[in-house]
Design an enzyme around this catalytic site. Structure first.
Site, mmCIF file in Angstrom:
data_model
loop_
_atom_site.group_PDB
_atom_site.id
_atom_site.type_symbol
_atom_site.label_atom_id
_atom_site.label_comp_id
_atom_site.label_asym_id
_atom_site.label_seq_id
_atom_site.Cartn_x
_atom_site.Cartn_y
_atom_site.Cartn_z
ATOM 1 N N THR A 138 48.242 38.896 35.171
ATOM 2 C CA THR A 138 48.653 38.988 36.570
ATOM 3 C C THR A 138 48.213 37.692 37.242
ATOM 4 O O THR A 138 47.015 37.440 37.420
ATOM 5 C CB THR A 138 48.018 40.193 37.271
ATOM 6 N N LYS A 170 54.984 42.402 40.458
ATOM 7 C CA LYS A 170 53.620 42.922 40.288
ATOM 8 C C LYS A 170 52.862 42.878 41.611
ATOM 9 O O LYS A 170 52.049 43.763 41.910
ATOM 10 C CB LYS A 170 52.872 42.122 39.215
ATOM 11 N N LYS A 197 41.226 39.829 43.020
ATOM 12 C CA LYS A 197 41.987 38.652 42.587
ATOM 13 C C LYS A 197 43.474 38.854 42.831
ATOM 14 O O LYS A 197 44.163 37.982 43.356
ATOM 15 C CB LYS A 197 41.700 38.385 41.108
#
Length: 302
Positions: free
Chosen positions: A98, A173, A241
């Protein structure tokens, strides 16, 4: 199968994902920054271990990667010991990290210069989904390369979908993480409310999970939340993150993300409690801690 596959990064996601490929009959070579983890994987599944991403990629038709962030990804793909230094022409690089859409486009361009293909393919489903081979994968890149790689990914996924050109997988995502963060916070608030109201929280969830309030998070996380167990699942540090990436992209494309920013700050509070490695459902622990702190302030000395 004679197809050779390299898998770069054996964290809680990559380790079982690579294992599914080896058990499916592919010839899998792994690389991990911590050599002991790669040796453990080989002892468990077979296959081979390489000393560098370049060595792992040599002769591989597909190179899968699953590392931490943009910088980690650049490190394993670029440079003298990176994937592109060893990958042959027409090989397909499938990245499950990701990361940002920006780095996906950057590495796709670098791969194209070498005659390779790069698919950004972040996943959803967490450690449980990786272990069960039931991940959801959202991809960005060339349609032909995607079709070549889809049967390989199917060994650890229940859904593999091309969302558009390079970067589209990462953008999708981001949508996923924006939605998940809001759902987890809502679930935490509801459970804290039930607890504070003196209700049987398990009974409350049993009822409302049969209606419109139900969600994956509710069904799969409520029991551990009630028990105060968070040493599992998708870590708060990783979610922070991811949400930082969402907020940066939102600022770039003009999206207002006030709830995402708020939830990101709440996860920062969880980190301050020492919960950086706790599951994201630990937002409930934050609310419980705040109530405890308020009670202590109202009644000093007990």
């Amino acid at each position: 199968m004679s197809t050779r596959i390299a898998f770069i990064g054996l964290g809680v996601m990559g380790y079982p994902m690579a294992g599914h490929l080896q058990r499916a009959g592919y010839q899998v070579t792994v690389y991990n920054r911590t050599t002991a983890k790669a040796e453990q994987w080989v002892a468990e599944y077979g296959g081979e271990r390489a000393d560098t991403p370049r060595d792992a990629a040599r002769g591989a038709s597909f190179v899968m990667s699953c590392v931490g962030n943009d910088d980690d990804l650049r490190h394993v793909v670029l440079g003298d010991t990176g994937i592109l230094a060893g990958a042959g022409p027409a090989s397909v690089l499938v990245d499950h990290t990701t990361a940002s859409a920006e780095v996906a486009r950057e590495l796709a361009a670098k791969a194209q210069e070498k005659g390779c293909h790069f698919i950004d393919a972040p996943v959803s489903g967490g450690q449980q989904g990786a272990e069960q081979g039931a991940l959801t994968i959202m991809c960005g890149g060339d349609a032909d390369a995607f079709e070549r790689a889809r049967p390989v990914q199917a060994h650890y996924a229940r859904a593999v979908t091309l969302m558009g050109p390079s970067g589209a997988g990462q953008l999708t995502k981001m949508v996923n993480q924006i939605c998940v963060g809001a759902v987890v916070q809502g679930l935490a608030e509801g459970m804290a409310f039930a607890e504070n109201a003196g209700l049987d929280v398990q009974r409350v969830i049993d009822v409302i999970s049969q209606g419109a309030a139900s969600s994956w998070q509710m069904v799969n996380r409520h029991r551990t939340m009630i028990a105060g167990e968070y040493e599992h699942g998708f870590a708060v540090d990783w979610m922070r993150k991811d949400l930082d990436i969402c907020l940066r992209e939102g600022a770039r494309n003009g999206s207002e993300l006030p709830l995402t920013a708020m939830v990101n700050d709440f996860y920062r509070d969880v980190q301050a409690l020492g919960g950086g490695r706790w599951d994201t459902s630990s937002l409930l622990r934050r609310l419980q801690q705040r109530r405890e702190d308020t009670s202590t302030a109202d009644h000093p000395g007990g």
